[in-house]
Every structure is written in structure tokens, then in C-alpha cells.
Write an enzyme that holds these catalytic residues in place. Structure first.
Site, short mmCIF file in Angstrom:
data_model
loop_
_atom_site.label_atom_id
_atom_site.label_comp_id
_atom_site.label_asym_id
_atom_site.label_seq_id
_atom_site.Cartn_x
_atom_site.Cartn_y
_atom_site.Cartn_z
N ALA A 20 7.25 51.34 17.24
CA ALA A 20 6.13 50.84 16.33
C ALA A 20 5.11 50.40 16.45
O ALA A 20 4.23 50.07 17.92
CB ALA A 20 6.82 49.08 15.32
N GLY A 23 -1.26 46.33 13.78
CA GLY A 23 -2.79 46.33 13.30
C GLY A 23 -3.38 45.18 15.22
O GLY A 23 -4.30 46.23 15.08
N VAL A 27 4.52 48.94 20.41
CA VAL A 27 5.56 48.57 21.37
C VAL A 27 6.27 50.15 21.18
O VAL A 27 6.74 50.99 20.44
CB VAL A 27 7.32 48.28 20.30
CG1 VAL A 27 7.73 48.15 21.00
CG2 VAL A 27 5.76 46.62 20.05
N ASP A 151 7.90 33.29 12.24
CA ASP A 151 8.30 34.43 11.97
C ASP A 151 9.46 34.98 11.52
O ASP A 151 9.54 36.09 11.56
CB ASP A 151 7.27 35.22 11.84
CG ASP A 151 6.67 36.45 11.57
OD1 ASP A 151 7.37 36.64 10.60
OD2 ASP A 151 6.51 38.01 12.18
#
Length: 332
Positions: A20, A23, A27, A151
Site C-alpha cells: 500500500a 500520501g 507499506v 481511525d
């Protein structure tokens, strides 16, 4: 060959492919190489070079690693090691071979299906158990740490090949003792609790709210708020706690609707007073009549649902950026 300093003896990390890219960080799936042919598949979360001079970002990146390092629970992605090379920090984390909950829900949507109710409740219950563990952690002085993930969303919930849901990315997690001056709007607007959107003090109940939106999404296949609106309008909806309850299926059991209404209450005081209580209610719903779903049930279902996606590895090392070779992280 790109290298990073590794402080663990003669161990090294081979970056296999990009998982992944956001911004501010990337990873990678990696292979940890040790002595006598020892290998272990891990993931490496690495800061982008352009943020290495940002004191605030570096502090947050390090804080995430320190915060999660001592959270050892089957439903939380484990962090193993923090290090840096040329002022670029990275940490080594548990590699989760599987799919994100977002992919899982989206796959159902493409098939014009909804997540089976018992599996949706099972996933939410496992996430609640992981959150309950994090929320209950105490410091060396015995006082509650007051950890809030801030989150919780489908992108930050992974399901491995064994059917175990795991919470990841505590990147904006906070301690509830933070002052008002340190608060700012961060997280996914579509899943954000009203008090978080209003920059008020938050506690574990903000995570319960976000998990409620996730559960709403799973059982209905629809987002509880209009996510096509501009960010400022989505923020207003979050602050006002606008929920489109008509999107819930008519056949949804009242017990589940009641749990959702409690999780998504505007006033945090009307939500569950303890994350473990929420987990218990979710588990009672699926197990009250006897045998219910397990990680094996979920794993088997995913293999049948996604035979071409689940458990399939890339054929070999993939290109990372502009490179056409496997990147190796080695000691210097």
C-alpha cells in the site's frame, strides 16, 4: 542496492513487493533473513523521504510504533521493530496475508450481495475485542492509558487467511489526556464520531461510534452518510450525526438495530460504557442459540466467495517505484 540499517545482529530484510502507498508512507511485504537460513515474512511501514524533516510527522510515526509495540492481541496487527536509515524511520510489523474489510465488503457489492449477517456481527465482535484490549491498557503506574484508535474503518481492518480480523494503522491514535490545542480533525469523515468532528475531547466511545458505522456498512452494503459530498459538507454531517437509517434492511433483527442505535448515539454518554460490553452483546446475538460462526467459518466463506483473490500470492517480486529489482534491507 538500497540498504537500511538494521540493528538486529546479521539479519536483513528483502522487500518483496509494495502492499500500500499513502500520501505520507508506504507499506511493503518483506522477508526477514536470519542466520542458518532462517526466514520470516513481515511487513515494513516506511516514512516517505520528504517527511523526514517534519518534526511533527516523525513524532507521530515514532509514537505509533511505541504505542502499538505493547499491544499484543490476536485482533491487533503486531509491531516488531522500529529503526531508521539516513533519518528515514521505518518499523517492521506483522504481515497479514488476506484482504482488507473494505475489499471484502466491496466484493459483495460487485456481486450485488450483502455480507451475511452472522459474519458481519462476528467480524464486528472480533474488532470490538481488539479495541476493548487497547482501550483497557494501563501504564507502568497502573493508570489507564486512555488509548483511542481514532481511525476505525474498513481499510484499517484486515482479515487473514485463517479468518482472523485484525485492527491496523494506529497512526493517528491518541491518548485522551491530550490538550485542546493538540486536537485537530483527523480520520475518515465517513466514520467519524460527532465529538471527534467537532474537535471535542474524545475517548474510547469515539471508536465504538466508528465501529458502528462499519457494522452499518456491512449489514446494509451502504454508507450511513453521503460520501459523495465535498469534505466540508461531510464534516458538517459528521458533526450533526446525520445517519440515513432508512438504508438498513427491513429484515434486520431489532436486536442488531438496537445495538447500532446505541453505538451511533450522538451523545457519547448514551453509547456503551465499556467496549467489552459491546463485544459481549455482539457475541450473544450470534451464539445465543448454540453454535455460531468462527474464524474457520469466515475463512471458508472467503475462499468460496473470492477463489481468484483470496490466498493467491504474486508470481514473484514486483517492481517497487522505478526499480526492476528486489530491494534488500541489510545491516551495514
Amino acid at each position: 542496492m538500497n540498504t537500511l540499517r538494521v540493528l538486529e545482529g546479521r539479519e536483513r530484510y528483502e522487500l518483496i513487493h509494495l502492499i500500500a502507498e499513502g500520501g505520507m508512507g508506504t507499506v511493503f511485504k518483506a522477508r526477514k533473513i536470519g542466520v542458518a537460513g532462517f526466514e520470516k515474512v513481515v511487513a515494513i511501514k516506511m516514512m516517505r523521504n520528504k517527511f523526514s524533516d517534519s518534526e511533527a510527522y516523525v513524532r507521530n510515526f515514532i509514537s505509533e510504533a511505541k504505542l502499538v509495540a505493547n499491544l499484543i492481541h490476536e485482533n491487533i496487527v503486531q509491531i516488531y521493530h522500529l529503526d531508521r536509515f539516513n533519518d528515514v524511520y521505518y518499523f517492521v510489523i506483522e504481515y497479514v496475508d488476506g484482504v482488507s474489510l473494505y475489499e471484502f465488503i466491496d466484493f459483495h457489492a460487485k456481486l450485488k450481495k450483502r455480507t451475511p449477517l452472522d459474519l458481519a456481527i462476528f467480524i464486528a465482535a472480533r474488532v470490538a475485542r481488539g479495541l476493548a484490549y487497547a482501550h483497557s491498557r494501563r501504564g507502568p503506574d497502573g493508570k489507564p492509558l486512555g488509548i483511542v484508535h481514532c481511525d476505525v474503518c474498513p481499510h484499517n481492518i484486515l482479515i487473514n487467511t485463517e479468518g482472523v480480523p485484525k485492527i491496523t494503522d494506529f497512526g493517528i491514535a491518541r491518548i485522551t489526556s491530550k490538550s485542546a490545542a493538540e486536537r485537530h480533525v483527523s480520520g475518515k469523515l465517513a466514520f467519524m464520531a460527532p465529538e471527534q468532528a467537532r474537535l471535542e475531547e474524545v475517548d474510547f466511545r469515539a471508536d465504538l461510534y466508528a465501529l458502528g458505522i462499519v457494522l452499518f456498512y456491512m449489514v446494509s452494503g451502504k454508507m450511513a452518510r453521503d460520501v459523495t459530498l465535498p469534505p466540508n459538507e461531510q464534516l458538517a454531517l459528521a458533526r450533526e450525526n446525520r445517519i440515513d437509517w432508512t438504508l438498513l434492511p427491513e429484515e434486520l433483527p431489532e436486536e442488531v438495530a438496537d445495538m447500532l442505535r446505541r453505538m451511533l448515539a450522538t451523545d457519547p454518554g448514551e453509547r456503551y460504557s465499556d467496549t467489552a460490553l459491546l463485544a459481549r452483546d455482539l457475541e450473544y446475538f450470534i451464539y445465543k442459540d448454540g453454535y455460531g460462526p468462527t474464524i474457520v467459518t469466515l475463512a471458508d466463506y472467503m475462499r468460496r466467495l473470492m477463489p481468484g483473490r483470496f490466498g493467491i500470492e504474486p508470481a514473484g517480486p514486483e517492481t517497487i517505484g522505478d526499480s526492476d529489482r528486489t530491494v534488500v534491507i541489510t545491516p551495514q
